[in-house]
Motif scaffolding. Structure first.
Motif, PDB file in Angstrom:
ATOM      1  N   ILE A  90      39.480  43.517  60.289  1.00  0.00           N
ATOM      2  CA  ILE A  90      39.128  42.967  58.975  1.00  0.00           C
ATOM      3  C   ILE A  90      38.403  44.023  58.144  1.00  0.00           C
ATOM      4  O   ILE A  90      38.680  44.202  56.947  1.00  0.00           O
ATOM      5  CB  ILE A  90      38.265  41.701  59.140  1.00  0.00           C
ATOM      6  N   ASP A  91      37.487  44.748  58.769  1.00  0.00           N
ATOM      7  CA  ASP A  91      36.789  45.829  58.056  1.00  0.00           C
ATOM      8  C   ASP A  91      37.772  46.910  57.611  1.00  0.00           C
ATOM      9  O   ASP A  91      37.656  47.458  56.510  1.00  0.00           O
ATOM     10  CB  ASP A  91      35.724  46.452  58.961  1.00  0.00           C
ATOM     11  N   ARG A 127      39.764  46.449  54.221  1.00  0.00           N
ATOM     12  CA  ARG A 127      39.117  46.507  52.905  1.00  0.00           C
ATOM     13  C   ARG A 127      39.550  47.751  52.132  1.00  0.00           C
ATOM     14  O   ARG A 127      39.477  48.870  52.633  1.00  0.00           O
ATOM     15  CB  ARG A 127      37.600  46.492  53.069  1.00  0.00           C
ATOM     16  N   GLY A 128      40.007  47.524  50.916  1.00  0.00           N
ATOM     17  CA  GLY A 128      40.376  48.623  50.039  1.00  0.00           C
ATOM     18  C   GLY A 128      41.708  49.272  50.351  1.00  0.00           C
ATOM     19  O   GLY A 128      42.033  50.314  49.774  1.00  0.00           O
ATOM     20  N   ARG A 129      42.493  48.688  51.250  1.00  0.00           N
ATOM     21  CA  ARG A 129      43.778  49.283  51.624  1.00  0.00           C
ATOM     22  C   ARG A 129      44.898  48.783  50.723  1.00  0.00           C
ATOM     23  O   ARG A 129      44.792  47.731  50.088  1.00  0.00           O
ATOM     24  CB  ARG A 129      44.109  48.950  53.079  1.00  0.00           C
ATOM     25  N   LEU A 143      47.885  46.519  54.431  1.00  0.00           N
ATOM     26  CA  LEU A 143      47.171  45.254  54.614  1.00  0.00           C
ATOM     27  C   LEU A 143      48.065  44.216  55.292  1.00  0.00           C
ATOM     28  O   LEU A 143      47.607  43.447  56.148  1.00  0.00           O
ATOM     29  CB  LEU A 143      46.688  44.740  53.260  1.00  0.00           C
ATOM     30  N   TYR A 158      40.236  34.215  58.783  1.00  0.00           N
ATOM     31  CA  TYR A 158      40.577  35.352  57.917  1.00  0.00           C
ATOM     32  C   TYR A 158      41.945  35.148  57.277  1.00  0.00           C
ATOM     33  O   TYR A 158      42.111  35.340  56.060  1.00  0.00           O
ATOM     34  CB  TYR A 158      40.556  36.640  58.735  1.00  0.00           C
ATOM     35  N   HIS A 185      44.100  35.876  48.096  1.00  0.00           N
ATOM     36  CA  HIS A 185      44.325  37.294  47.804  1.00  0.00           C
ATOM     37  C   HIS A 185      45.067  37.467  46.486  1.00  0.00           C
ATOM     38  O   HIS A 185      45.873  36.626  46.085  1.00  0.00           O
ATOM     39  CB  HIS A 185      45.114  37.958  48.937  1.00  0.00           C
TER      40      HIS A 185
END
Length: 305
Positions: free
Chosen positions: A233-234, A237-239, A244, A262, A270
């Motif tokens: 999950i971390d 982020r930002g991918r 993703l 999640y 999203h």
């Protein structure tokens, strides 16, 4: 015992031990890629590379070359050698240029319960001692010989890891040789051994190599390592949306309450429709798998006396 006789006995003993080590049957190597064709830097073609590689296999004492027509005592490994580049490079502070050769060696074996496939890589280099065409070819051939011996040694270590017990592989994770640690980790992950998950998660956090990240994600998903879900999950982020979606499907493959939460959040909120759809698909698959497992468990409980 006289010293000379003692030395001779030791040499013979070591030679006998080496000759008794298991030898892996291999089919004739297949050469892949275009780098070896008409390569002026090398000065010889694919057959010359094949001869060098056969020499490296024989020198290792751990491989037995078998022809395709020979009767098979056991399933042979099929080797595919790719040489993606040969190049000349400069290094800071060094008056010489260097010849470099990269190699990827794939090992495949079929016929068992599941196909086996592994890959090892190497980088050979040699200084160009003479500033001439022949000097460059000499260095390039030396670099080629070096990388072929590297991938041969790596293949020996990879196949040796497959024959070791879980307990021995866990001990190998502390080995001083980084290659032994790597092949032990690969094999433990393949066997879904719990000791592999923390190291794979740590690698996920530390590496920036995209291909290694993907392999690590795949290994964790294959293991269904629920402890990896927070790290995945971390990582998301930002991918970009493509990467993703890969993480979404890996999280769905792993499963568990945190994975479900999640996926539900991503599917509902999203910004990118394709990511939403991927999360919903992964969530539906996860629900179906869980319901199927529950139904099977109920059926088993009714069948028990």
């Amino acid at each position: 015992m006289k010293p000379a006789l003692l030395l001779t006995s030791c040499v013979l003993f070591l030679g006998a031990c080496r000759s008794q080590a298991p030898r892996h049957p291999v089919a004739p190597v297949e050469l892949a890629g275009d780098t070896l064709r008409d390569n002026a830097l090398l000065g010889f073609g694919p057959e010359g590379v094949r001869e060098l590689f056969d020499d490296a296999l024989e020198a290792s004492g751990r491989f037995e070359l078998v022809s395709d027509e020979a009767p098979k005592k056991s399933r042979p490994w099929r080797l595919s050698l790719d040489v993606p580049f040969t190049r000349e490079v400069l290094k800071d502070g060094n008056p010489h240029s260097f010849a470099e050769v990269g190699a990827n060696l794939s090992l495949e074996r079929f016929g068992g319960n599941t196909p086996q496939r592994y890959e090892v890589v190497g980088l050979g280099e040699a200084a160009v001692e003479e500033d001439s065409a022949e000097g460059r070819r000499t260095a390039m051939r030396a670099a080629m010989d070096s990388v072929l011996r590297q991938v041969t040694e790596a293949a020996v270590l990879q196949l040796a890891a497959l024959e070791r017990t879980d307990e021995a592989l866990v001990a190998d994770l502390q080995a001083s040789d980084s290659r032994i640690r790597e092949f032990a980790l690969r094999t433990l992950a393949e066997r879904k051994h719990p000791s592999a998950a923390p190291l794979l998660i740590e690698r996920l956090k530390d590496t920036s190599d995209a291909e290694q990240v993907r392999r690590t994600i795949g290994a964790l998903a294959e293991m269904k390592a629920k402890s990896a879900v927070p790290a995945l999950i971390d990582l998301a982020r930002g991918r970009d949306s493509g990467f993703l979606q890969e993480i979404v499907f890996a999280v769905g493959e792993i499963g568990g309450p945190e994975a479900e939460a999640y996926l539900y959040t991503v599917a509902q909120g999203h910004d990118t429709p394709s990511v939403q759809a991927a999360a919903q698909q992964a969530l539906d698959t996860l629900y179906a798998s869980r319901n199927h497992a529950t139904a099977e468990a109920r059926g088993q409980s009714h069948a028990d006396p």
